[in-house]
Design a protein around this motif. Structure first.
Motif, PDB file in Angstrom:
ATOM      1  N   SER A 208      -1.811  -1.991  -6.286  1.00 12.17           N
ATOM      2  CA  SER A 208      -1.639  -3.183  -5.441  1.00 12.17           C
ATOM      3  C   SER A 208      -2.974  -3.889  -5.205  1.00 12.17           C
ATOM      4  O   SER A 208      -3.713  -3.512  -4.288  1.00 12.17           O
ATOM      5  CB  SER A 208      -1.049  -2.785  -4.087  1.00 12.17           C
ATOM      6  OG  SER A 208       0.083  -1.968  -4.251  1.00 12.17           O
ATOM      7  N   LYS A 211      -4.480  -4.707  -1.752  1.00 11.96           N
ATOM      8  CA  LYS A 211      -4.982  -3.697  -0.796  1.00 11.96           C
ATOM      9  C   LYS A 211      -6.504  -3.532  -0.836  1.00 11.96           C
ATOM     10  O   LYS A 211      -7.054  -2.705  -0.113  1.00 11.96           O
ATOM     11  CB  LYS A 211      -4.299  -2.339  -1.050  1.00 11.96           C
ATOM     12  CG  LYS A 211      -2.805  -2.335  -0.723  1.00 11.96           C
ATOM     13  CD  LYS A 211      -2.162  -0.971  -0.979  1.00 11.96           C
ATOM     14  CE  LYS A 211      -0.664  -0.976  -0.701  1.00 11.96           C
ATOM     15  NZ  LYS A 211      -0.011   0.296  -1.131  1.00 11.96           N
ATOM     16  N   ARG A 330      11.071  -0.852   3.151  1.00 15.96           N
ATOM     17  CA  ARG A 330       9.728  -1.442   3.104  1.00 15.96           C
ATOM     18  C   ARG A 330       8.699  -0.419   2.609  1.00 15.96           C
ATOM     19  O   ARG A 330       7.768  -0.778   1.895  1.00 15.96           O
ATOM     20  CB  ARG A 330       9.343  -1.985   4.481  1.00 15.96           C
ATOM     21  CG  ARG A 330      10.056  -3.310   4.810  1.00 15.96           C
ATOM     22  CD  ARG A 330       9.582  -3.877   6.148  1.00 15.96           C
ATOM     23  NE  ARG A 330       8.137  -4.037   6.201  1.00 15.96           N
ATOM     24  CZ  ARG A 330       7.437  -4.206   7.327  1.00 15.96           C
ATOM     25  NH1 ARG A 330       8.062  -4.249   8.499  1.00 15.96           N
ATOM     26  NH2 ARG A 330       6.123  -4.334   7.291  1.00 15.96           N
ATOM     27  N   ARG A 333       8.893  -0.239  -1.083  1.00 17.90           N
ATOM     28  CA  ARG A 333       8.282  -1.451  -1.675  1.00 17.90           C
ATOM     29  C   ARG A 333       6.775  -1.501  -1.476  1.00 17.90           C
ATOM     30  O   ARG A 333       6.116  -2.410  -1.952  1.00 17.90           O
ATOM     31  CB  ARG A 333       8.866  -2.707  -1.005  1.00 17.90           C
ATOM     32  CG  ARG A 333      10.268  -3.076  -1.388  1.00 17.90           C
ATOM     33  CD  ARG A 333      10.535  -4.571  -1.150  1.00 17.90           C
ATOM     34  NE  ARG A 333      10.299  -5.017   0.221  1.00 17.90           N
ATOM     35  CZ  ARG A 333      11.196  -4.967   1.201  1.00 17.90           C
ATOM     36  NH1 ARG A 333      12.385  -4.471   0.974  1.00 17.90           N
ATOM     37  NH2 ARG A 333      10.892  -5.416   2.415  1.00 17.90           N
ATOM     38  N   ASP A 335       5.393  -2.051   1.393  1.00 16.79           N
ATOM     39  CA  ASP A 335       5.191  -3.109   2.377  1.00 16.79           C
ATOM     40  C   ASP A 335       4.941  -2.495   3.754  1.00 16.79           C
ATOM     41  O   ASP A 335       5.701  -2.720   4.698  1.00 16.79           O
ATOM     42  CB  ASP A 335       6.439  -4.018   2.379  1.00 16.79           C
ATOM     43  CG  ASP A 335       6.361  -5.104   3.430  1.00 16.79           C
ATOM     44  OD1 ASP A 335       5.238  -5.419   3.886  1.00 16.79           O
ATOM     45  OD2 ASP A 335       7.433  -5.633   3.800  1.00 16.79           O
ATOM     46  N   ARG A 337       1.322  -1.217   6.207  1.00 15.63           N
ATOM     47  CA  ARG A 337      -0.130  -1.003   6.284  1.00 15.63           C
ATOM     48  C   ARG A 337      -0.406  -0.102   7.479  1.00 15.63           C
ATOM     49  O   ARG A 337      -0.639  -0.580   8.560  1.00 15.63           O
ATOM     50  CB  ARG A 337      -0.886  -2.329   6.409  1.00 15.63           C
ATOM     51  CG  ARG A 337      -0.650  -3.297   5.246  1.00 15.63           C
ATOM     52  CD  ARG A 337      -1.363  -2.840   3.989  1.00 15.63           C
ATOM     53  NE  ARG A 337      -1.320  -3.834   2.918  1.00 15.63           N
ATOM     54  CZ  ARG A 337      -0.334  -3.951   2.009  1.00 15.63           C
ATOM     55  NH1 ARG A 337       0.716  -3.150   2.057  1.00 15.63           N
ATOM     56  NH2 ARG A 337      -0.414  -4.849   1.057  1.00 15.63           N
TER      57      ARG A 337
END
Ligand code: NAP
Ligand code: ZN
Ligand code: ZN
Length: 348
Positions: A208, A211, A330, A333, A335, A337
């Protein structure tokens, strides 16, 4: 018995929904904990959905538990009513075998009672986890929480924290050591914080690109987008320790190539598919491929004390239990943090 509201799943494809069950009355060495927060580990999702093919239902997941002690048995010495206490992935073990007496209760020769989707020492009574309002645990399996840390940020330390701290300690993380963290999720972001606090030079390997900024803020010195193999090449033969915290099937051979002489790739991620190993990837440079399972009670307490000293907690998004099914989607996925934590006051 103590009537306990929680959230359970009733099958691999079922959503989590309200479920009331019974906890035992606290015995002489038990503590009763009113749960404040419980982290959402990817292992909860694997088990809720029977991805490891060992699930039994109904299942109340959750093994990153922090709460307030509301009752103690008359032989309890470590805790008083009102203390903040933690419970991780285990609630009991035989306590007598060589692994238990050496502090590796997760490797008990007889029977580890995991916090959920498992059984008590009678091997019959089902255990239920932290997606609930309270839990009864023997004080031996209850952890002290440093007073300076916020409880919602502490919850994920009980699994994600110890699962990454323990292999870093075992394989000698410290100043002068180059550590790579593969997969920046719940476990990965704790590995970065802890390895950086141990004085290591930390590199994150992530699928990702978004990130990167977070990785640096968490303490990483470098960030590599792993989806392009060319990005890995400059890092070949450099690492002392790699922590692989990826939750899905992936090729570990390009990562093995990053290990220097006698370097170790420690698998902590538990994808539901077998991994294939290219013999030359591990034989070259005298490399090692290792695994590590959570951590025993002594190392879990050591990790919590370390995090207290260094002010380390998880980066969390606190959710009401009513959002748990969406939180699973999430998490899958990527998604989040970096850890969802359930506010247990929203249960029941
Ligand atoms: P998580 O928060 O979902 O993080 C997993 C990370 O893996 C993601 O953030 C993502 O990082 C990467 N990833 C996901 N899908 C991927 C794919 N298809 N290909 C490559 N990378 C992918 O999960 P977690 O809670 O940290 O748990 C990670 C794994 O450790 C799970 O399998 C869990 O069951 C296991 N676990 C093991 C232990 C143990 O005792 N060994 C304890 C707890 C958990 P990027 O976006 O950075 O690529
Ligand atoms: Zn976990
Ligand atoms: Zn044992």
């Amino acid at each position: 018995m103590l009537k306990t509201p929680g959230y359970a799943t009733h099958g691999p494809e079922a959503a989590l929904e309200p479920f009331t069950f019974e906890r035992r009355e606290p015995g002489p060495t038990d503590v009763l904990i009113d749960i404040l927060y419980c982290g959402v580990c990817h292992s909860d999702i694997h088990q809720a959905r029977n991805e490891w093919e060992n699930s039994e239902y109904p299942m109340v997941p959750g093994h990153e538990i922090v709460g307030r002690v509301s009752q103690v048995g008359n032989q309890v010495t470590k805790f008083s009513v009102g203390d903040i206490a933690g419970v991780g992935c285990m609630v009991d073990s035989c306590r007598t075998c060589e692994n238990c007496t050496s502090g590796f209760e997760q490797c008990c020769d007889n029977h580890t009672s995991f916090t959920y989707n498992s059984t008590e020492q009678d091997e019959t009574t089902r255990t239920h986890g932290g997606y609930s309002t309270r839990i009864v645990v023997d004080e031996r399996f209850t952890l002290r929480i440093p007073a300076n840390l916020p409880p919602e940020g502490v919850a994920p330390l009980l699994c994600a924290g110890v699962t990454t701290y323990s292999p870093l300690r075992r394989w000698g993380a410290g100043p002068g050591k180059r550590v790579g963290v593969i997969g920046l999720g719940g476990l990965g972001h704790m590995a970065v914080k802890i390895a950086a606090a141990m004085g290591c030079e930390v590199t994150v390997f992530s699928t990702s690109p978004s990130k990167e900024k977070d990785a640096k803020a968490l303490g990483a010195h470098a960030f590599v987008v792993s989806t392009d193999a060319a990005n890995l090449e400059p890092h070949a033969n450099r690492f002392h320790i790699l922590i692989d915290a990826v939750s899905a099937a992936h090729d570990i051979n390009p990562y093995l190539e990053l290990l220097g002489r006698e370097g170790t790739l420690v698998l902590v991620g538990l994808p539901d598919q077998p991994l294939s190993v290219e013999p030359f990837s591990v034989i070259s440079n005298q490399r090692a491929l290792a695994g590590s399972s959570i951590g025993g009670i002594p190392v879990t307490q050591e990790m919590l004390d370390f995090c207290g000293e260094h002010g380390i907690v998880s980066d969390v998004e606190v959710i009401p239990i009513q959002s748990i099914n969406e939180a699973y989607e999430r998490t899958i996925r990527g998604d989040v943090r970096y850890r969802f934590v359930i506010d247990a006051s929203t249960i029941g």
